[in-house]
Design a protein around this motif. Structure first.
Motif, PDB file in Angstrom:
ATOM      1  N   MET A   1      11.167  -4.467  -9.059  1.00 16.61           N
ATOM      2  CA  MET A   1       9.867  -3.883  -8.729  1.00 16.61           C
ATOM      3  C   MET A   1       8.822  -4.455  -9.690  1.00 16.61           C
ATOM      4  O   MET A   1       9.093  -4.753 -10.843  1.00 16.61           O
ATOM      5  CB  MET A   1       9.895  -2.373  -8.924  1.00 16.61           C
ATOM      6  N   LEU A   2       7.631  -4.567  -9.157  1.00 15.76           N
ATOM      7  CA  LEU A   2       6.517  -4.942 -10.022  1.00 15.76           C
ATOM      8  C   LEU A   2       6.169  -3.751 -10.911  1.00 15.76           C
ATOM      9  O   LEU A   2       6.673  -2.642 -10.725  1.00 15.76           O
ATOM     10  CB  LEU A   2       5.303  -5.318  -9.163  1.00 15.76           C
ATOM     11  N   SER A   3       5.260  -4.019 -11.870  1.00 17.09           N
ATOM     12  CA  SER A   3       4.862  -2.950 -12.798  1.00 17.09           C
ATOM     13  C   SER A   3       4.144  -1.834 -12.042  1.00 17.09           C
ATOM     14  O   SER A   3       3.699  -2.023 -10.911  1.00 17.09           O
ATOM     15  CB  SER A   3       3.938  -3.517 -13.864  1.00 17.09           C
ATOM     16  N   ALA A   4       4.013  -0.698 -12.719  1.00 16.59           N
ATOM     17  CA  ALA A   4       3.324   0.446 -12.106  1.00 16.59           C
ATOM     18  C   ALA A   4       1.884   0.101 -11.760  1.00 16.59           C
ATOM     19  O   ALA A   4       1.353   0.522 -10.728  1.00 16.59           O
ATOM     20  CB  ALA A   4       3.377   1.639 -13.053  1.00 16.59           C
ATOM     21  N   ALA A   5       1.241  -0.685 -12.620  1.00 18.84           N
ATOM     22  CA  ALA A   5      -0.166  -1.042 -12.378  1.00 18.84           C
ATOM     23  C   ALA A   5      -0.303  -1.896 -11.120  1.00 18.84           C
ATOM     24  O   ALA A   5      -1.204  -1.695 -10.297  1.00 18.84           O
ATOM     25  CB  ALA A   5      -0.728  -1.793 -13.582  1.00 18.84           C
ATOM     26  N   ALA A   6       0.629  -2.845 -10.950  1.00 16.46           N
ATOM     27  CA  ALA A   6       0.590  -3.708  -9.762  1.00 16.46           C
ATOM     28  C   ALA A   6       0.900  -2.891  -8.516  1.00 16.46           C
ATOM     29  O   ALA A   6       0.282  -3.084  -7.463  1.00 16.46           O
ATOM     30  CB  ALA A   6       1.578  -4.872  -9.917  1.00 16.46           C
ATOM     31  N   GLN A   7       1.875  -1.978  -8.637  1.00 20.60           N
ATOM     32  CA  GLN A   7       2.218  -1.108  -7.497  1.00 20.60           C
ATOM     33  C   GLN A   7       1.016  -0.257  -7.097  1.00 20.60           C
ATOM     34  O   GLN A   7       0.745  -0.056  -5.912  1.00 20.60           O
ATOM     35  CB  GLN A   7       3.378  -0.176  -7.866  1.00 20.60           C
ATOM     36  N   GLN A   8       0.319   0.247  -8.118  1.00 19.74           N
ATOM     37  CA  GLN A   8      -0.853   1.076  -7.825  1.00 19.74           C
ATOM     38  C   GLN A   8      -1.919   0.263  -7.108  1.00 19.74           C
ATOM     39  O   GLN A   8      -2.576   0.754  -6.189  1.00 19.74           O
ATOM     40  CB  GLN A   8      -1.405   1.654  -9.134  1.00 19.74           C
ATOM     41  N   MET A   9      -2.079  -1.000  -7.533  1.00 23.58           N
ATOM     42  CA  MET A   9      -3.071  -1.867  -6.886  1.00 23.58           C
ATOM     43  C   MET A   9      -2.706  -2.068  -5.413  1.00 23.58           C
ATOM     44  O   MET A   9      -3.551  -1.991  -4.525  1.00 23.58           O
ATOM     45  CB  MET A   9      -3.111  -3.214  -7.625  1.00 23.58           C
ATOM     46  N   ILE A  10      -1.406  -2.305  -5.164  1.00 28.18           N
ATOM     47  CA  ILE A  10      -0.945  -2.468  -3.774  1.00 28.18           C
ATOM     48  C   ILE A  10      -1.233  -1.203  -2.982  1.00 28.18           C
ATOM     49  O   ILE A  10      -1.779  -1.244  -1.874  1.00 28.18           O
ATOM     50  CB  ILE A  10       0.573  -2.797  -3.735  1.00 28.18           C
TER      51      ILE A  10
END
Lengths: 256, 376
Positions: A1-10
């Motif tokens: 999984m990508l980082s939480a920040a990247a997931q949030q951006m998605i």
């Protein structure tokens, strides 16, 4: 999984941060309007927050409160006012969020821009990296290299070259998750933003899909593509991808 | 510390005229409000998009040009009772000139037509293809002016009515030049030096001319930009002109002290009617006129370098606009939700009253610091 920040951006592109509304980000590319020196939100390169903030300002100018509209009306408003994200813009912001989380640096400082051929362009790109990062930038050898299917991991990019009905479009897709299913099939989950031929204003924009790698030795197009619950020739994106002259998976050097 | 008889007399005079100015303004304010309503000189949606912000919708229909209360009162009282060639002719003259510019702008915004200027690309095409040689030559010669007009558009927010930004800049440049001429050629050698705290007077010579023009133009526009919330410009100007009155009194400039206290008195009456919900708003007539007067009075008492303190909140407001423009064109991002900065706080959810009062307090603190530094 990508980082939480990247997931949030998605997640924010898939559901823009309008309070209590469900609006996914439309697709917009500046090629149509050719705005110069504009806000990035109006050039198809804004973050979800940029897009929401600009939508609010645009609505105020028309004597409306955007937050009082329904989700569908907001979507229409965004489309009518050229507020959306293009494929490279979406990938840029997600990768940027990932880099900020991993290495505390920004993508603009890490990427090599092949168009930075003189001092003026270098200054412009330094000030506006998002607007100057396109598919060619990500595909440049100084930024990424092709990798085999068996080696795919989170953060890799699927680059489609010379695609579309006239083979003059470039497209980029971000692989945000990979896992092995119960029967050892590699499942790739991807995110991208696109306006496919035949799509209406309610359909184009940010979305996610799945590619099941049935046989890693075969090309990507011979795997199983699923998007919006459609597979095979019913899957519009798969049909679009088939028109590409080259389709490769790239890994960014900055994420190594 | 004992105050000399002369200084006490100056102080008494200043307070007297401040009170008289206040009473006169209170007296004719209702008449002015009535006149503004009668002639429908009111704020309307077409030229003020901020009226769409929910908390500002009630402002539609509020009379503008309320700044006439201060301009007319101060100009009349000064001409009748404080008309001194050396120190009040030019400040009042420039104030009236700037107010006239602002007044015309206010009226054109209501009754004028939308005026468009040619784009650079269009002008260049005409230079290349127009059938008349003389027209092509004229367009080529005036191309720098066209360039100036288009660039100045970046700094404006007008929908095409009213005085355009390049016209305003030109007229303000004239006002600044008159001020510079007065300071440099008429007041004497002493005014070609600038007071620097803890250092003393530094001789600037002719370099003071562009500085004066710059500060007059900047300050007039700064007050204009700050006039966007009920009571914001009025209350802040009261603080500033009170500080100017104190500094001019301490430095022995009787006529300028009286002028400043007249402005304070009149502004008290104006602000009484301008706090939320405003009975009228200042308009460009008041903001441009008082902004120019602020700069001139500070320059005349040799406190030019203290203008960033004395006009702090106004410079913050105009600075926010400049930062927003550069952020937009250079970085492609909004630095603030909306400029000037008071709209940014409004869109963040601050009430208008909270924004105005906090700006007053911040402004007062910085002005106090400015006075403290000026005493050295």
């Amino acid at each position: 999984m990508l980082s939480a920040a990247a997931q949030q951006m998605i997640n924010d592109y898939l559901r823009l941060p309008f309070p209590s509304k469900d609006v996914f980000c439309p697709y917009f590319i500046n090629k149509k309007n050719k705005l110069r020196g504009a806000l990035r939100a109006l050039a198809g390169k804004g973050t979800p927050e940029d897009i929401v903030a600009e939508a609010q300002i645009c609505a105020l100018k028309e004597k409306m409160n955007i937050f009082e509209l329904s989700s569908l009306d907001i979507r229409k408003f965004l489309v009518d006012h050229g507020l959306g994200i293009d494929c490279s813009g979406l990938v840029y912001h997600i990768i940027d969020a990932e880099l900020q989380a991993r290495k505390k640096t920004s993508l603009g400082r890490t990427l090599h821009f092949p168009t930075a051929t003189n001092l003026l362009k270098k200054i412009i790109i330094a000030l506006r990296p998002t607007e100057n990062a396109n598919v060619y930038t990500f595909a440049d050898n100084k930024n990424s290299l092709p990798i085999p299917l068996s080696d795919i991991k989170n953060g890799d990019l699927i680059i489609l070259r010379d695609t579309g009905p006239s083979h003059n479009q470039q497209h980029i897709v971000l692989i945000h998750d990979t896992e092995f299913s119960a029967n050892s099939i590699l499942i790739i989950r991807y995110t991208h933003s696109i306006d496919l031929p035949g799509e209406t204003w309610q359909e184009h924009g940010a979305r996610q899909g799945v590619i099941q790698i049935i046989d890693p030795d075969k090309p990507l197009l011979e795997q199983r593509w699923i998007e919006r619950e459609k597979t095979g020739t019913d899957n519009k994106f798969f049909n679009y991808a088939k028109t590409a002259r080259t389709i490769q998976v790239h890994r960014l050097h900055c994420l190594n | 510390m004992l105050i000399s008889t002369e200084m006490l007399h100056q102080l008494q005079l200043a307070f007297s005229w401040g009170i008289i100015s206040c009473v006169v303004s209170f007296f004719w304010a209702p008449l002015l409000i009535k006149l503004l309503y009668s002639y429908n000189i009111v704020r309307s949606n077409p030229y003020d998009s901020t009226l769409s912000i929910e908390t500002r919708r009630h402002k539609a229909g509020t009379p503008i040009m309320g700044g006439l209360l201060v301009i007319v009162t101060v100009a009349t009282l000064t001409i009748l009772f404080n008309w001194e060639r050396r120190f009040t002719w030019v400040p009042i003259g420039v104030m009236c000139l700037s107010a006239l510019l602002g007044g015309v702008d206010d009226l054109l915004n209501i009754w004028g037509k939308v005026r468009h200027s040619r784009t650079l690309g269009h002008t260049w095409r005409l230079i290349k293809v127009h059938q008349s040689f003389f027209t092509r030559l004229w367009l080529l010669i005036t191309f720098p002016w066209t360039l100036f007009k288009r660039i100045s558009l970046w700094f404006g927010s007008h929908p095409g009515r009213g005085i355009h930004v390049h016209e305003k800049l030109l007229l303000q440049f004239i006002a600044g030049s008159i001020t510079a001429w007065w300071i440099y050629f008429k007041l004497g050698e002493h005014w070609r030096s600038v007071h620097i705290p803890l250092d003393g007077l530094v001789h600037f010579g002719w370099l003071i001319i562009p500085l004066i023009i710059f500060f007059v133009m900047l300050t007039a526009n700064a007050v204009n930009v700050a006039d966007g919330m009920d009571g914001l410009a009025g209350g802040s100007l009261i603080i500033t002109f009170s500080a100017l009155a104190l500094l001019s009194w301490l430095n022995g400039y009787t006529n300028i002290t009286v002028l400043n206290t007249m402005v304070v008195g009149s502004l008290l009456a104006y602000t009484y009617f301008n706090i939320k919900p405003a009975r009228f708003q200042m308009g460009d007539v008041g903001s441009l006129g008082l902004g120019a007067l602020l700069a001139i009075n500070a320059i005349a008492i040799n406190k030019m370098l203290f203008l960033p303190f004395l006009g702090f909140i106004f410079y913050v407001e105009v600075g926010s606009v400049i930062v927003q423009i550069f952020g937009r064109y250079l970085l492609g991002k909004r630095i603030f939700k909306m400029a000037p900065i008071h709209h940014h706080f409004e869109l963040k959810g601050w009430s208008e009253e909270k924004t105005v009062m906090r700006f007053w307090i911040l402004h007062a603190i910085i002005v106090l610091i400015g006075i403290w530094i000026a005493l050295y």
